[in-house]
Write a protein that holds these residues in place. Structure first.
Motif, PDB file in Angstrom:
ATOM      1  N   VAL A   1       0.836  -1.206   0.000  1.00  0.00           N
ATOM      2  CA  VAL A   1       0.000   0.000   0.000  1.00  0.00           C
ATOM      3  C   VAL A   1       0.868   1.252   0.000  1.00  0.00           C
ATOM      4  N   LEU A   2       1.901   1.232   0.842  1.00  0.00           N
ATOM      5  CA  LEU A   2       2.806   2.380   0.898  1.00  0.00           C
ATOM      6  C   LEU A   2       3.516   2.594  -0.428  1.00  0.00           C
ATOM      7  N   ALA A   3       4.055   1.521  -0.982  1.00  0.00           N
ATOM      8  CA  ALA A   3       4.811   1.636  -2.231  1.00  0.00           C
ATOM      9  C   ALA A   3       3.936   2.153  -3.365  1.00  0.00           C
ATOM     10  N   GLU A   4       2.731   1.592  -3.493  1.00  0.00           N
ATOM     11  CA  GLU A   4       1.837   2.011  -4.572  1.00  0.00           C
ATOM     12  C   GLU A   4       1.329   3.434  -4.345  1.00  0.00           C
ATOM     13  N   GLY A   5       0.986   3.739  -3.106  1.00  0.00           N
ATOM     14  CA  GLY A   5       0.481   5.076  -2.806  1.00  0.00           C
ATOM     15  C   GLY A   5       1.512   6.158  -3.029  1.00  0.00           C
ATOM     16  N   LEU A   6       2.742   5.899  -2.601  1.00  0.00           N
ATOM     17  CA  LEU A   6       3.806   6.885  -2.786  1.00  0.00           C
ATOM     18  C   LEU A   6       4.151   7.050  -4.261  1.00  0.00           C
ATOM     19  N   ALA A   7       4.192   5.926  -4.988  1.00  0.00           N
ATOM     20  CA  ALA A   7       4.479   6.001  -6.426  1.00  0.00           C
ATOM     21  C   ALA A   7       3.418   6.827  -7.143  1.00  0.00           C
ATOM     22  N   GLY A   8       2.164   6.699  -6.713  1.00  0.00           N
ATOM     23  CA  GLY A   8       1.080   7.457  -7.323  1.00  0.00           C
ATOM     24  C   GLY A   8       1.156   8.946  -7.039  1.00  0.00           C
ATOM     25  N   ARG A   9       2.008   9.332  -6.082  1.00  0.00           N
ATOM     26  CA  ARG A   9       2.183  10.759  -5.744  1.00  0.00           C
ATOM     27  C   ARG A   9       3.570  11.261  -6.128  1.00  0.00           C
ATOM     28  N   GLY A  10       4.173  10.572  -7.083  1.00  0.00           N
ATOM     29  CA  GLY A  10       5.437  11.036  -7.644  1.00  0.00           C
ATOM     30  C   GLY A  10       6.678  10.714  -6.828  1.00  0.00           C
ATOM     31  N   VAL A  11       6.536   9.815  -5.853  1.00  0.00           N
ATOM     32  CA  VAL A  11       7.681   9.431  -5.027  1.00  0.00           C
ATOM     33  C   VAL A  11       8.240   8.119  -5.552  1.00  0.00           C
ATOM     34  N   THR A  12       9.544   8.072  -5.803  1.00  0.00           N
ATOM     35  CA  THR A  12      10.195   6.863  -6.299  1.00  0.00           C
ATOM     36  C   THR A  12      10.621   5.986  -5.125  1.00  0.00           C
ATOM     37  N   VAL A  13      10.108   4.751  -5.095  1.00  0.00           N
ATOM     38  CA  VAL A  13      10.494   3.804  -4.056  1.00  0.00           C
ATOM     39  C   VAL A  13      11.729   3.035  -4.543  1.00  0.00           C
ATOM     40  N   THR A  14      12.855   3.278  -3.905  1.00  0.00           N
ATOM     41  CA  THR A  14      14.125   2.710  -4.375  1.00  0.00           C
ATOM     42  C   THR A  14      14.468   1.373  -3.745  1.00  0.00           C
ATOM     43  N   GLY A  15      13.792   1.014  -2.671  1.00  0.00           N
ATOM     44  CA  GLY A  15      14.074  -0.262  -2.024  1.00  0.00           C
ATOM     45  C   GLY A  15      13.002  -0.592  -1.009  1.00  0.00           C
ATOM     46  N   ARG A  16      12.787  -1.905  -0.806  1.00  0.00           N
ATOM     47  CA  ARG A  16      11.809  -2.376   0.161  1.00  0.00           C
ATOM     48  C   ARG A  16      12.425  -3.494   0.979  1.00  0.00           C
ATOM     49  N   ALA A  17      12.122  -3.508   2.279  1.00  0.00           N
ATOM     50  CA  ALA A  17      12.710  -4.519   3.158  1.00  0.00           C
ATOM     51  C   ALA A  17      11.734  -4.863   4.266  1.00  0.00           C
ATOM     52  N   ARG A  18      11.900  -6.072   4.819  1.00  0.00           N
ATOM     53  CA  ARG A  18      11.060  -6.516   5.927  1.00  0.00           C
ATOM     54  C   ARG A  18      11.773  -6.421   7.267  1.00  0.00           C
ATOM     55  N   ASP A  19      13.087  -6.315   7.243  1.00  0.00           N
ATOM     56  CA  ASP A  19      13.832  -6.229   8.499  1.00  0.00           C
ATOM     57  C   ASP A  19      15.103  -5.409   8.287  1.00  0.00           C
ATOM     58  N   ALA A  20      15.880  -5.251   9.358  1.00  0.00           N
ATOM     59  CA  ALA A  20      17.070  -4.396   9.308  1.00  0.00           C
ATOM     60  C   ALA A  20      18.116  -4.928   8.346  1.00  0.00           C
ATOM     61  N   ALA A  21      18.311  -6.239   8.327  1.00  0.00           N
ATOM     62  CA  ALA A  21      19.337  -6.827   7.452  1.00  0.00           C
ATOM     63  C   ALA A  21      19.017  -6.553   5.989  1.00  0.00           C
ATOM     64  N   GLU A  22      17.761  -6.743   5.599  1.00  0.00           N
ATOM     65  CA  GLU A  22      17.371  -6.468   4.217  1.00  0.00           C
ATOM     66  C   GLU A  22      17.510  -4.983   3.904  1.00  0.00           C
ATOM     67  N   ALA A  23      17.205  -4.151   4.872  1.00  0.00           N
ATOM     68  CA  ALA A  23      17.310  -2.705   4.654  1.00  0.00           C
ATOM     69  C   ALA A  23      18.753  -2.289   4.401  1.00  0.00           C
ATOM     70  N   MET A  24      19.676  -2.813   5.166  1.00  0.00           N
ATOM     71  CA  MET A  24      21.084  -2.465   4.974  1.00  0.00           C
ATOM     72  C   MET A  24      21.565  -2.938   3.610  1.00  0.00           C
ATOM     73  N   ARG A  25      21.012  -4.057   3.121  1.00  0.00           N
ATOM     74  CA  ARG A  25      21.415  -4.547   1.801  1.00  0.00           C
ATOM     75  C   ARG A  25      20.940  -3.613   0.698  1.00  0.00           C
ATOM     76  N   PHE A  26      19.669  -3.142   0.778  1.00  0.00           N
ATOM     77  CA  PHE A  26      19.231  -2.260  -0.312  1.00  0.00           C
ATOM     78  C   PHE A  26      19.907  -0.898  -0.203  1.00  0.00           C
TER      79      PHE A  26
END
Length: 233
Positions: free
Chosen positions: A15-40
């Protein structure tokens, strides 16, 4: 504007990714936890990272610990933390994680229901501002407190301090209060004096530090009563 999302609930993440994209915000990475976040973060550098405060595996303060790590590793990236509860200790910890705190925000998760407001908060954090959810401030002001140093302040000064705690600029406060910026400055000088904080004009102190000190004083005081029940869960 480029945003990274760290959220363990797949549906909310979508929902966040689609909603932000619809308002001109580019989602550059998505993660479920800290380890995935550090990777992106190694492969893309967003302007702001939007992160849940409770993440796997413990669902305690993993998101906040991730925010602290990101601020060290990527100091130019804004951090906007989302929480389902008005967790005062976490808000204070976020604002107090560095001397010259900037480009951080703490929002209640219910704010996600209004994507326009969420995007505005993201833009403010990307611009280097400090954002604290106004609904959190309002809830805190409504609490009864046995001992309140803010009683030294007039109702007008308390309202201005609440706006400072939200991260509003002097101009933003003046617009909210329908007064001149110079009037706001005079009130801020009186507020910091009454709370025993360094003067905004004092040498060796940057104004942003004093504003953060004032915000922390507000959050610390209004969070004294009933904080245990609020911060549980």
């Amino acid at each position: 504007m480029r945003v990274g999302i760290v959220e363990d609930q797949s549906l909310l993440q979508d929902v966040l990714a689609e909603g932000l994209a619809g308002r001109g915000v580019t989602v550059t990475g998505r993660a479920r936890d800290a380890a995935e976040a550090m990777r992106f973060m190694e492969h893309t550098r967003p302007d702001v990272v939007l992160l849940d405060i409770r993440l796997p595996p413990g669902y305690r303060d993993e998101g906040l610990r991730l925010a602290e790590s990101l601020r060290v590793a990527y100091p130019d990236v804004g951090l906007l933390v989302l929480s389902s509860y008005a967790e005062l200790s976490f808000a204070r910890r976020l604002l107090g994680m560095e001397e010259d705190v900037r480009a951080v925000g703490y929002l209640l998760k219910e704010r996600v229901g209004d994507l326009d407001e969420l995007v505005e908060s993201i833009r403010r954090v990307a611009a280097g501002e400090i954002v604290v959810d106004g609904r959190l401030i309002s809830r805190l002001l409504a609490r009864q407190r046995p001992s309140d140093p803010l009683e030294r302040l007039s109702p007008h000064e308390r309202r201005i301090l609440a706006l400072v705690a939200e991260g509003r600029s002097n101009l933003g406060i003046a617009e909210q209060m329908t007064c001149r910026v110079t009037t706001v400055e005079k009130h801020l000088f009186a507020i910091t004096a009454k709370l025993g904080l360094a003067s905004i004009g004092e040498q060796g102190r940057r104004g942003v530090n004093v504003r953060v000190l004032a915000a922390l004083a507000f959050l610390r005081t209004v969070g004294t009563a009933g904080s245990a029940g609020t911060e549980a869960g």
